[in-house]
Design a protein around this motif. Structure first.
Motif, short mmCIF file in Angstrom:
data_model
loop_
_atom_site.label_atom_id
_atom_site.label_comp_id
_atom_site.label_asym_id
_atom_site.label_seq_id
_atom_site.Cartn_x
_atom_site.Cartn_y
_atom_site.Cartn_z
N UNK A 125 84.37 71.60 151.72
CA UNK A 125 84.37 70.28 151.09
C UNK A 125 84.40 70.43 149.57
N UNK A 126 84.75 69.37 148.90
CA UNK A 126 84.85 69.38 147.44
C UNK A 126 83.53 68.95 146.81
N UNK A 127 83.29 69.45 145.60
CA UNK A 127 82.07 69.10 144.87
C UNK A 127 82.25 67.73 144.21
N UNK A 128 81.31 66.80 144.42
CA UNK A 128 81.40 65.49 143.76
C UNK A 128 81.44 65.65 142.24
N UNK A 129 82.17 64.78 141.56
CA UNK A 129 82.36 64.91 140.11
C UNK A 129 81.05 64.91 139.32
N UNK A 130 80.12 64.03 139.68
CA UNK A 130 78.84 63.98 138.97
C UNK A 130 78.06 65.27 139.13
N UNK A 131 78.16 65.87 140.30
CA UNK A 131 77.44 67.11 140.57
C UNK A 131 78.10 68.27 139.81
N UNK A 132 79.42 68.22 139.66
CA UNK A 132 80.12 69.25 138.89
C UNK A 132 79.55 69.37 137.48
N UNK A 133 79.32 68.21 136.85
CA UNK A 133 78.80 68.21 135.48
C UNK A 133 77.42 68.85 135.43
N UNK A 134 76.60 68.54 136.42
CA UNK A 134 75.25 69.12 136.48
C UNK A 134 75.31 70.64 136.65
N UNK A 135 76.16 71.10 137.57
CA UNK A 135 76.29 72.53 137.83
C UNK A 135 76.73 73.29 136.59
N UNK A 136 77.73 72.73 135.90
CA UNK A 136 78.25 73.40 134.71
C UNK A 136 77.24 73.39 133.57
N UNK A 137 76.53 72.28 133.40
CA UNK A 137 75.57 72.18 132.31
C UNK A 137 74.36 73.07 132.53
N UNK A 138 73.86 73.10 133.76
CA UNK A 138 72.65 73.83 134.08
C UNK A 138 72.91 75.28 134.50
N UNK A 139 74.18 75.62 134.73
CA UNK A 139 74.47 76.96 135.24
C UNK A 139 73.89 77.15 136.63
N UNK A 140 73.89 76.07 137.42
CA UNK A 140 73.27 76.09 138.75
C UNK A 140 74.13 76.89 139.72
N UNK A 141 73.54 77.85 140.46
CA UNK A 141 74.32 78.66 141.41
C UNK A 141 75.00 77.79 142.47
N UNK A 142 76.31 77.92 142.58
CA UNK A 142 77.09 77.08 143.48
C UNK A 142 78.32 77.85 143.92
N UNK A 143 78.65 77.76 145.21
CA UNK A 143 79.84 78.46 145.71
C UNK A 143 80.51 77.62 146.80
N UNK A 144 81.84 77.56 146.76
CA UNK A 144 82.62 76.88 147.79
C UNK A 144 83.03 77.88 148.87
N UNK A 145 82.94 77.46 150.13
CA UNK A 145 83.39 78.28 151.25
C UNK A 145 84.56 77.57 151.92
N UNK A 146 85.69 78.25 152.02
CA UNK A 146 86.92 77.78 152.66
C UNK A 146 87.67 76.74 151.84
N UNK A 147 87.21 76.43 150.65
CA UNK A 147 87.95 75.53 149.76
C UNK A 147 87.86 76.08 148.34
N UNK A 148 88.84 75.70 147.52
CA UNK A 148 88.93 76.27 146.17
C UNK A 148 88.81 75.18 145.11
N UNK A 149 88.03 75.47 144.09
CA UNK A 149 87.98 74.66 142.87
C UNK A 149 87.95 75.65 141.71
#
Length: 328
Positions: A125-149
């Motif tokens: 599944x894709x990462x919601x846009x609001x969550x993307x901003x949080x992940x990038x700002x906080x450096x929060x560990x996040x990984x996609x499985x079977x999908x690419x971003x």
């Protein structure tokens, strides 16, 4: 209730050393460390994760987010992957929580902001846009499985190319009337259509996959009875579909691979155990689970690089008994 001080007192060492040994995920090599673990087991020590989280900021828990968890849980590949993932996380002292984004996608951000986990896995599944901003700002560990971003870490599979090469195998065996059976909305069906077009094949037909396997068998048998055996090979979108197809063909008295070749996809344990054993594409879910766990272990230990982990697998074909040359 046993405390770190109780273990330290019996082991004759400092509380800091006991804490260090109990937090390590690798097996101990020093005798003193082995002794500490032995004493902790004898005293039935249970770590206080809530207190630990207050001190370290860690929850020792990872969230796995799925768009449709109910559907995924019925998929054999997801079941095998989840089992391997849970086993490997448990060995590292890390828990795994399943979360269905379709229930309330807005809650995902709240979960992450409330520090309910140390990281998140996005399964197909894709990462919601609001969550993307949080992940990038906080450096929060996040990984996609079977999908690419492209801006984030991912472990993906090139299903299109792997399926294309599997169909090419049938083509090289002389097959020209190749039937597709399964989901017609994904990359595997797209590979089938592309192959048919690029090789100028006049035969291009499919049996859509039903939600449940017993319905699959009904639709398969109905198709063959209505259209006749005007094909020499069947490409099944996944192994579960292929196993159902083998059952239907056997029920109709059609020999595999003597009269019709059948291939699957995923290389689940059933693929090598059915009769005849199934030619398929090997999905290395064990490797993907291993890489996923290593990603989080590395990130949580402070080993962080600027470049995201990005890997796309093209999985190999496993040749078995269910396909052969076109019958003459």
């Amino acid at each position: 209730m046993t405390t770190l001080s109780d273990i330290a007192k019996k082991a004759g060492c400092s509380v800091n050393l006991v804490s260090y040994v109990l937090k390590k995920t690798e097996p101990p090599t020093k005798e003193k460390h082995k002794r500490i673990l032995q004493i902790a087991e004898e005293l039935n020590y249970v770590p206080n994760h809530a207190a630990s989280a207050l001190i370290t900021g860690r929850t020792n828990n990872i969230i796995l987010v799925s768009n449709d968890l109910h559907t995924d849980l019925y998929e054999p590949f997801f079941a095998e992957f989840l089992n391997a993932l849970t086993e490997k996380f448990t060995a590292k002292g890390i828990g795994l929580t399943l979360y269905c984004s379709m229930q309330n996608e807005k809650n995902i951000k709240k979960v992450l902001l409330n520090s309910s986990s140390d990281g998140v896995i996005w399964y197909h599944c894709q990462i919601p846009n609001e969550v993307k901003k949080f992940i990038q700002k906080q450096g929060f560990p996040s990984i996609n499985i079977l999908s690419r971003e492209e801006q984030f870490s991912y472990l993906a599979i090139d299903d299109h190319q792997s399926e294309y090469e599997l169909i090419a195998r049938l083509y090289d065996l002389g097959h020209r009337n190749i039937l597709f059976c399964g989901d017609t909305g994904g990359p595997r069906y797209e590979a089938y259509c592309r192959f048919v077009q690029e090789h100028g094949l006049s035969f291009c037909r499919d049996i859509p996959r039903s939600d449940y396997d017993f319905k699959n068998r009904d639709s398969m048998q109905k198709y063959i009875l209505e259209h006749g055996r005007d094909f020499t090979a069947i490409v099944c979108e996944r192994d579960m579909v292929a196993v159902s197809m083998l059952y239907v063909l056997q029920n109709l008295g059609i020999e595999v691979p003597g009269q019709v070749s059948v291939v699957g996809y995923d290389d689940l344990p059933m693929a090598s155990q059915c009769k005849p054993s199934l030619t398929t594409v090997h999905h290395n879910y064990l490797e993907i689970a291993h890489q996923t766990v290593q990603y989080f272990v590395s990130r949580l230990s402070g080993k962080q690089t600027e470049e995201p982990l990005q890997k796309t697998y093209i999985h190999p074909i496993i040749a078995r008994e269910s396909d052969g040359p076109v019958p003459r």
